[in-house]
Design a protein around this motif. Structure first.
Motif, mmCIF file in Angstrom:
data_model
loop_
_atom_site.group_PDB
_atom_site.id
_atom_site.type_symbol
_atom_site.label_atom_id
_atom_site.label_comp_id
_atom_site.label_asym_id
_atom_site.label_seq_id
_atom_site.Cartn_x
_atom_site.Cartn_y
_atom_site.Cartn_z
ATOM 1 N N GLU A 157 52.041 30.266 -7.046
ATOM 2 C CA GLU A 157 52.058 31.197 -8.186
ATOM 3 C C GLU A 157 50.706 31.889 -8.342
ATOM 4 O O GLU A 157 50.647 33.099 -8.615
ATOM 5 N N ALA A 158 49.613 31.153 -8.154
ATOM 6 C CA ALA A 158 48.283 31.753 -8.304
ATOM 7 C C ALA A 158 48.022 32.791 -7.214
ATOM 8 O O ALA A 158 47.419 33.849 -7.481
ATOM 9 N N GLN A 161 50.009 36.033 -8.054
ATOM 10 C CA GLN A 161 49.345 36.787 -9.125
ATOM 11 C C GLN A 161 48.073 37.445 -8.629
ATOM 12 O O GLN A 161 47.766 38.593 -9.007
ATOM 13 N N GLN A 164 49.030 40.533 -6.584
ATOM 14 C CA GLN A 164 49.511 41.621 -7.427
ATOM 15 C C GLN A 164 48.386 42.252 -8.237
ATOM 16 O O GLN A 164 48.382 43.462 -8.489
ATOM 17 N N LYS A 165 47.418 41.461 -8.627
ATOM 18 C CA LYS A 165 46.349 41.929 -9.503
ATOM 19 C C LYS A 165 45.329 42.780 -8.771
ATOM 20 O O LYS A 165 44.863 43.804 -9.279
ATOM 21 N N GLU A 213 39.211 33.293 -11.748
ATOM 22 C CA GLU A 213 39.995 33.151 -10.519
ATOM 23 C C GLU A 213 39.286 32.232 -9.530
ATOM 24 O O GLU A 213 39.917 31.371 -8.876
#
Length: 501
Positions: A157-158, A161, A164-165, A213
């Motif tokens: 999941e990380a 994200q 996408q970020k 992050e």
């Protein structure tokens, strides 16, 4: 001073001197070269330690230091020198530990010659010895695997994200390595350094998104590294202890107020006894006895140069692989198997749906209580262990679907049975060997000698917990104790011989 008038002629020190006469241990006890103090003689240090084990001192080095100053017998063995407990500890680690197995075998063979021991029969048994580890410091492999699986989901999941970020293309899958996630954290740190983004830690300071992050992926990498180390330390085992990684969590026969099956960090001690003398011993990290038999006998052959004719053991050692190994090495089949004794009990014979109680026809096919013949071949099960192959045939019958007692016979849709003709032949040979007059006497002697050795060790000498940590140190300690046990046996043999004379 006239030693003979001070020390009782029946004292253990005379038996010790007589037992050790003629044993040349110089090839194993070599003095280390170092600067400064020349040190103590290795043979003298070894004699003092083994005599203490003969008396049941259980490797207390500080007590050894005191005895060399106060006990006349130890002063005689130490030649009036007074080694400190640290000198004994250095001797153990630098000299004794490297050759402990060879020394144990050399002394055992010498005592066999002195006492006329029959080497053809060896009674084998195992017991659990508690390790010097905190009992709640266990790590189980299944828990680590489940925790790593949940962590991999969070990492996936990380990564999604993060891609996408910031438009990255880091791959994601079901299993990650710590190094792979560490590269992501390293790249994020390089970005912060290149862009001049300040790194903030402490109360009252807000972290940037880049640092958040970075901290997240760094934590994932460190946690994955921890799981990898846990699995590496487990190896083929299911668990280990943090305070002694070589120890394994095992169920012990702890019977304090009926609290049986308590899991503790332990080692599995295997011994082979011939006429009361321990001829072979080893510590293993597997709880069961079945898989220890082959390496245990290989160790015996490497140390002594021959295999015993009769390895006698209980049902924990009887398996297809061990029987095949005995056949290959020329040893007779003397290990019991599951249901060896139980199948003759009246209570067990009443279980009519157990395949062992079924009758056979002229072709050797099993017949169930309803008269159905299990002659319908279904498939084979192949199992390989080392160089041995086990082929088990699975059979069924045609009338299971309409059988009126199917629910009492099986929980599945149909009843199947597994048969291995080679294993059945092995078991028949075991029955033939152990139910003879000689076999019954050997079964009785196994309970007396092998289990009696553990009784003396745990009840008389109060040796139930290993003091040293690490498999090599623990094995050295146990072998020292068993050398003392053998020397004590020789002392009793010497006293009996004097009484008969």
């Amino acid at each position: 001073m006239e030693i003979e008038k001070v020390i009782d002629p029946k004292d253990e020190v005379y038996s010790f001197a007589e037992a050790m006469k003629g044993i040349d241990l110089s090839q194993y006890l070599k003095k280390r070269k170092h600067r400064g103090n020349p040190g103590y003689c290795p043979t003298m240090m070894f004699n003092v330690m083994m005599f203490a084990e003969m008396e049941g001192k259980n490797s207390d080095l500080r007590e050894l230091e005191k005895l060399c100053k106060t006990d006349l017998r130890y002063m005689l063995l130490s030649r009036e020198q007074t080694p400190s407990h640290m000198a004994f500890q250095r001797f153990e680690q630098n000299v004794l530990k490297k050759a402990m197995r060879e020394i144990f075998a050399e002394i055992a063979e010498h005592l066999c010659d002195q006492m006329g021991v029959n080497r053809e029969i060896q009674y084998i048994d195992g017991t659990k010895l508690e390790a010097n580890a905190y009992k709640n410091s266990f790590v189980y492999k299944t828990r680590v695997l489940h925790a790593r699986e949940r962590l991999n989901e969070r990492v996936t999941e990380a990564i999604i994200q993060l891609n996408q970020k910031y438009g990255y293309a880091y791959p994601y899958h079901w299993n990650y390595a710590s190094q792979e996630i560490g590269y992501i954290a390293q790249y994020l740190m390089e970005v912060m350094v290149r862009e001049g983004i300040p790194i903030q830690y402490g109360r009252g300071k807000r972290k940037t998104e880049w640092q958040q992050e970075y901290d997240e992926f760094l934590g994932y990498a460190m946690k994955l590294r921890e799981y990898e180390e846990n699995l590496f330390l487990c190896g083929i085992r299911n668990s280990y202890s943090k305070t002694d990684p070589d120890a394994t969590m095992m169920n012990t026969k702890y019977d304090y107020y009926n609290q049986t099956g308590v899991s503790k960090p332990c080692y599995n001690l295997q011994i082979g006894v011939s006429d009361g003398l321990v001829m072979n011993a080893g510590l293993y990290q597997t709880p069961g006895d079945t898989k220890t038999f082959i390496p245990f006998m290989e160790q015996f052959y490497q140390l002594h140069g021959y295999y015993p004719k009769w390895p006698i053991a209980d049902a924990g050692y009887g398996s297809y692989w061990n029987y095949f190994y005995c056949l290959e090495k020329g040893m007779n089949l003397g290990m019991k198997y599951n249901y060896y004794a139980k199948k003759e009990e009246p209570k067990f014979k009443k279980k009519i749906y157990n395949m062992i109680n079924w009758k056979e026809n002229e072709k050797g096919e099993k017949i169930c209580p309803q008269g159905q013949v299990f002659n319908q071949y279904l498939y084979d099960k192949r199992e390989e262990e080392g160089k041995y192959l086990k082929l088990t045939q699975v059979y069924g019958c045609k009338g299971c679907g309409t059988c009126p007692v199917r629910k009492a016979c099986t929980q599945g849709k149909r009843r199947t049975i597994s048969r291995n003709p080679i294993l059945e032949e092995f078991q028949q040979k075991v029955d033939e060997n152990l139910r003879s007059a000689e076999g019954q006497e050997m079964k009785k002697q196994r309970s007396i000698q092998a289990e009696g050795t553990f009784g003396v060790m745990k009840q008389d000498r109060l040796y139930t917990r290993i003091k040293r940590r690490g498999k090599d140190n623990a094995e050295m300690e146990v072998l020292k104790m068993l050398i003392g046990f053998n020397l004590r046996k020789y002392h009793l043999y010497r006293l009996r011989k004097q009484c008969q004379a």
